[in-house]
Design a protein around this motif. Structure first.
Motif, PDB file in Angstrom:
ATOM      1  N   ALA A 172       3.164   0.583   1.519  1.00 53.68           N
ATOM      2  CA  ALA A 172       3.666  -0.629   0.870  1.00 53.68           C
ATOM      3  C   ALA A 172       2.891  -1.856   1.343  1.00 53.68           C
ATOM      4  CB  ALA A 172       5.150  -0.803   1.168  1.00 53.68           C
ATOM      5  N   GLY A 173       2.625  -1.912   2.652  1.00 57.16           N
ATOM      6  CA  GLY A 173       1.840  -3.033   3.176  1.00 57.16           C
ATOM      7  C   GLY A 173       0.426  -3.042   2.631  1.00 57.16           C
ATOM      8  N   LEU A 174      -0.168  -1.855   2.507  1.00 53.43           N
ATOM      9  CA  LEU A 174      -1.519  -1.753   1.946  1.00 53.43           C
ATOM     10  C   LEU A 174      -1.517  -2.188   0.487  1.00 53.43           C
ATOM     11  CD1 LEU A 174      -4.454  -0.801   2.351  1.00 53.43           C
ATOM     12  CD2 LEU A 174      -3.714   1.498   1.683  1.00 53.43           C
ATOM     13  N   TRP A 175      -0.493  -1.757  -0.265  1.00 56.76           N
ATOM     14  CA  TRP A 175      -0.395  -2.166  -1.680  1.00 56.76           C
ATOM     15  C   TRP A 175      -0.298  -3.686  -1.791  1.00 56.76           C
ATOM     16  CZ3 TRP A 175       2.927  -5.032  -4.559  1.00 56.76           C
ATOM     17  CH2 TRP A 175       2.796  -4.953  -5.948  1.00 56.76           C
ATOM     18  N   TRP A 176       0.540  -4.294  -0.963  1.00 55.66           N
ATOM     19  CA  TRP A 176       0.706  -5.748  -1.017  1.00 55.66           C
ATOM     20  C   TRP A 176      -0.600  -6.463  -0.692  1.00 55.66           C
ATOM     21  CZ3 TRP A 176       0.023  -9.419   2.807  1.00 55.66           C
ATOM     22  CH2 TRP A 176       0.435 -10.725   2.473  1.00 55.66           C
ATOM     23  N   TYR A 177      -1.306  -5.992   0.332  1.00 54.29           N
ATOM     24  CA  TYR A 177      -2.575  -6.617   0.728  1.00 54.29           C
ATOM     25  C   TYR A 177      -3.598  -6.524  -0.404  1.00 54.29           C
ATOM     26  CZ  TYR A 177      -7.019  -7.302   3.132  1.00 54.29           C
ATOM     27  OH  TYR A 177      -8.280  -7.745   3.486  1.00 54.29           O
ATOM     28  N   LEU A 178      -3.716  -5.342  -1.008  1.00 51.89           N
ATOM     29  CA  LEU A 178      -4.693  -5.156  -2.081  1.00 51.89           C
ATOM     30  C   LEU A 178      -4.270  -5.901  -3.342  1.00 51.89           C
ATOM     31  CD1 LEU A 178      -5.515  -1.369  -1.610  1.00 51.89           C
ATOM     32  CD2 LEU A 178      -6.952  -3.329  -1.016  1.00 51.89           C
ATOM     33  N   HIS A 179      -2.969  -5.987  -3.569  1.00 53.73           N
ATOM     34  CA  HIS A 179      -2.477  -6.736  -4.733  1.00 53.73           C
ATOM     35  C   HIS A 179      -2.882  -8.198  -4.631  1.00 53.73           C
ATOM     36  CE1 HIS A 179       0.485  -8.941  -7.217  1.00 53.73           C
ATOM     37  NE2 HIS A 179       0.405  -7.883  -8.001  1.00 53.73           N
ATOM     38  N   SER A 227      -2.437  -0.465  -7.256  1.00 50.40           N
ATOM     39  CA  SER A 227      -1.691   0.678  -7.781  1.00 50.40           C
ATOM     40  C   SER A 227      -2.474   1.974  -7.618  1.00 50.40           C
ATOM     41  CB  SER A 227      -1.358   0.452  -9.254  1.00 50.40           C
ATOM     42  OG  SER A 227      -0.540  -0.694  -9.411  1.00 50.40           O
ATOM     43  N   ARG A 228      -3.792   1.914  -7.891  1.00 52.98           N
ATOM     44  CA  ARG A 228      -4.604   3.126  -7.750  1.00 52.98           C
ATOM     45  C   ARG A 228      -4.629   3.612  -6.308  1.00 52.98           C
ATOM     46  NH1 ARG A 228      -9.546   3.689  -5.881  1.00 52.98           N
ATOM     47  NH2 ARG A 228     -10.019   1.459  -6.030  1.00 52.98           N
ATOM     48  N   VAL A 229      -4.870   2.716  -5.380  1.00 52.01           N
ATOM     49  CA  VAL A 229      -4.941   3.097  -3.969  1.00 52.01           C
ATOM     50  C   VAL A 229      -3.582   3.576  -3.463  1.00 52.01           C
ATOM     51  CG1 VAL A 229      -5.319   2.210  -1.621  1.00 52.01           C
ATOM     52  CG2 VAL A 229      -6.901   1.614  -3.463  1.00 52.01           C
TER      53      VAL A 229
END
Length: 319
Positions: free
Chosen positions: A57-64, A73-75
């Motif tokens: 979730a943290g990685l998604w937020w950072y990449l978003h 979303s892909r990652v």
């Protein structure tokens, strides 16, 4: 090698894993070597899964925020799919560990120590193999076909071997150890050997650790190609692998008493490896969408677990 990983992401991941391992080892030392109960193993297992999902979730937020919705979303899907595959394959590790512990009669109080060493060894081995594999894939595209063929053959071999109890008496490594090392039959607490020099004698705990180490190598070689069918980004490959392995000790004590109930899981894992191998072999012909791949893997694993519970081992063997 193309990767989303930068200095901040690698540093944050390394710090998080180091902190998680420190907390795990510190709490284990505080509690002393003891038999881990089902409730304690369940809480730890949920904690490790929660940590992996929080990281995703943290990685998604950072990449978003930095790369956009599509990349995030892909990652996120790549990490989740890789984590699920590696977590499922880790269950096979657990069954092998349980077989070794039972065969050698490892005391309950010593199993934690052996598992901790096994987890640390698995992390180091996977990190090495992942970076080697990523470098090969980046330079030689045909390596993906080699990985795919290897996974397909491994899946077929696992399917044919499913339901059979491995004969440790014929294991070449075990036979070599018992033939070449001066061994003693009894455990000496946490000691791996007693004496020095030519008088050194190795305890059964040393033999178990040696077998665990070679098992780590075998399963790392089997599982690393599987994650490359999902993503070739070394950051996602390594992080999903490490988070799957981190909870191995807790998952062992959670499933130790239920290993026989999941007697059909090996067939499910064989199908997963065959599916991933086929996906990799067809990578330049048919692009299977990641959500479909995730759903297929989850469905296969879920079905094998459900069928294991619905059809107990005695019913399966008594047809």
């Amino acid at each position: 090698m193309d990767s989303i990983g930068n200095g901040w992401l690698w540093g944050g991941f390394t710090l998080l894993v180091a902190l998680a391992l420190w907390v795990d080892l510190a709490l284990m030392r505080r509690g002393g070597l003891h038999k881990v109960g089902f409730r304690e193993a369940l809480y730890w297992s949920l904690g490790w899964v929660g940590l992996a999902l929080a990281f995703n979730a943290g990685l998604w937020w950072y990449l978003h925020e930095t790369a956009g919705q599509a990349v995030a979303s892909r990652v996120g899907l790549e990490f989740l799919t890789g984590y699920l595959v590696e977590k499922a394959l880790a269950v096979d590790n657990i069954f092998v560990f349980l077989m070794l512990f039972t065969y050698f009669g490892v005391p309950e109080q010593q199993r934690q120590r052996v598992l901790v060493i096994g987890v640390l060894g698995a992390i180091v081995l996977r990190a090495i193999l992942i970076f080697i594999g990523a470098a090969l894939v980046a330079r030689f595209h045909w390596v993906l076909y080699l990985f795919g063929a290897f996974l397909l053959l491994t899946g077929i071999k696992m399917w044919l071997a499913a339901g059979q109890t491995p004969d440790l008496e014929r294991n070449p490594l075990l036979r070599w150890l018992t033939a070449h090392l001066p061994l003693i039959r009894r455990y000496q607490g946490s000691a791996l050997w007693i004496g020095r020099g030519r008088r050194r004698r190795y305890t059964p705990l040393f033999v178990v650790l040696a077998m665990i180490a070679i098992t780590d190598v075998i399963f790392a070689v089997d599982s690393i190609p599987a994650i490359f069918a999902i993503t070739t980004d070394p950051f996602i490959v390594l992080t999903s692998n490490v988070f799957a392995v981190l909870g191995l000790r807790a998952m062992f004590f959670l499933l130790a008493g239920m290993a026989e109930r999941f007697h059909l899981l090996s067939y499910g894992l064989a199908l997963v490896l065959a599916f991933i191998g086929g996906k990799m072999l067809l990578i330049d012909v048919v692009r299977i969408p990641l959500p479909l791949a995730l759903g297929t893997v989850a469905a296969i694993i879920g079905a094998s677990v459900a069928l294991s519970l619905l059809r107990p081992p005695h019913a399966a063997g008594g047809k």
